[in-house]
Design a protein around this motif. Sequence first.
Motif, PDB file in Angstrom:
ATOM      1  N   ASN A 156     -52.757 -13.587  81.624  1.00 21.75           N
ATOM      2  CA  ASN A 156     -52.572 -12.794  80.407  1.00 21.75           C
ATOM      3  C   ASN A 156     -51.869 -13.618  79.334  1.00 21.75           C
ATOM      4  O   ASN A 156     -52.231 -13.575  78.151  1.00 21.75           O
ATOM      5  CB  ASN A 156     -51.766 -11.537  80.723  1.00 21.75           C
ATOM      6  N   LEU A 186     -57.797  -7.515  84.512  1.00 19.16           N
ATOM      7  CA  LEU A 186     -56.391  -7.188  84.736  1.00 19.16           C
ATOM      8  C   LEU A 186     -56.206  -5.810  85.367  1.00 19.16           C
ATOM      9  O   LEU A 186     -55.239  -5.579  86.093  1.00 19.16           O
ATOM     10  CB  LEU A 186     -55.621  -7.248  83.407  1.00 19.16           C
ATOM     11  N   PHE A 232     -53.591  -7.940  88.102  1.00 23.28           N
ATOM     12  CA  PHE A 232     -52.808  -8.042  86.865  1.00 23.28           C
ATOM     13  C   PHE A 232     -52.011  -9.342  86.915  1.00 23.28           C
ATOM     14  O   PHE A 232     -50.887  -9.392  87.411  1.00 23.28           O
ATOM     15  CB  PHE A 232     -51.886  -6.839  86.688  1.00 23.28           C
TER      16      PHE A 232
END
Length: 320
Positions: free
Chosen positions: A224, A214, A219
């Motif tokens: 996530n 990330l 990211f």
Amino acid sequence: MAGRTAGLVLLAGAAALASGSQGDREPVYRDCVLQCEERNCSGGALKHFRSRQPIYMSLAGWTCRDDCKYECMWVTVGLYLQEGHKVPQFHGKWPFSRFLFFQEPASAVASFLNGLASLVMLCRYRTSVPASSPMYPTCVAFAWVSLNAWFWSTVFHTRDTDLTEKMDYFCASTVILHSIYLCCVRTVGLQHPAVASAFRALLLLMLTAHISYLSLIHFDYGYNLAANVAIGLVNVVWWLAWCLRNQQRLPHVRKCMVVVLLLQGLSLLELLDFPPLFWVLDAHAIWHISTIPVHVLFFSFLEDDSLYLLKESEAKFKLD
């Protein structure tokens, strides 16, 4: 487990919208920001802005461009309400009324109070539980990991930047993984320390890989979210299964079971996504507030369980 575990996945999902929301896509908002920057954020106008900006705002990193975005956000909200439309989000967030340098005052204060509750219970745990208890090092480490996560949650809700966002997410993920490790030590590691050590190394490797991807590659909010859903489910199922198996033999285990169920129930508050009441109190802030007593209950369980294990180990030592 305490506090951050259940709501993190929902927060991560909401953050996936941060790259663009209805409000910040509006031409009136973009034009307003552009004109404000041209008018106030260069040359003599910028010096004037800096001279009249309160010191606490500059120390918190609020820039002229940030102020333009803030003022233009409210201009856009006013136009939406004037025309009878619903309040839009901006950069994945509802519009919040800033207080001093606090970007999201209610969530920042609630995060601080969660951290304070963790600190108070850590002090109580260290006072009540002798260091010779088998779970003492793991429980104390978990408390410090939780404290660190709530610190960064407070910072993030005070000032949302790329750095504070990443630290908030990474530290929250660390809490979940440490909760899994805590459960592993309690259920397996006390009898098989080598298994707990190997599992700890695996979790550290997973966390390192997760943060590296990330931070250094991309990211990815979707990834996530998926990663935290997966480890969150492992955490909940493992703790709940152990609680159900031991609740009759160990009455204090019911505290842990209540914590697990409460966190899952309270996380549903995040689904009640609505514009902030009085432009301060939204569903996420209410969730943060509601988790404060959960810390007290979970650390009370850890205290009772650690004292039970100490008593049990002393009894075995006497028999030997």
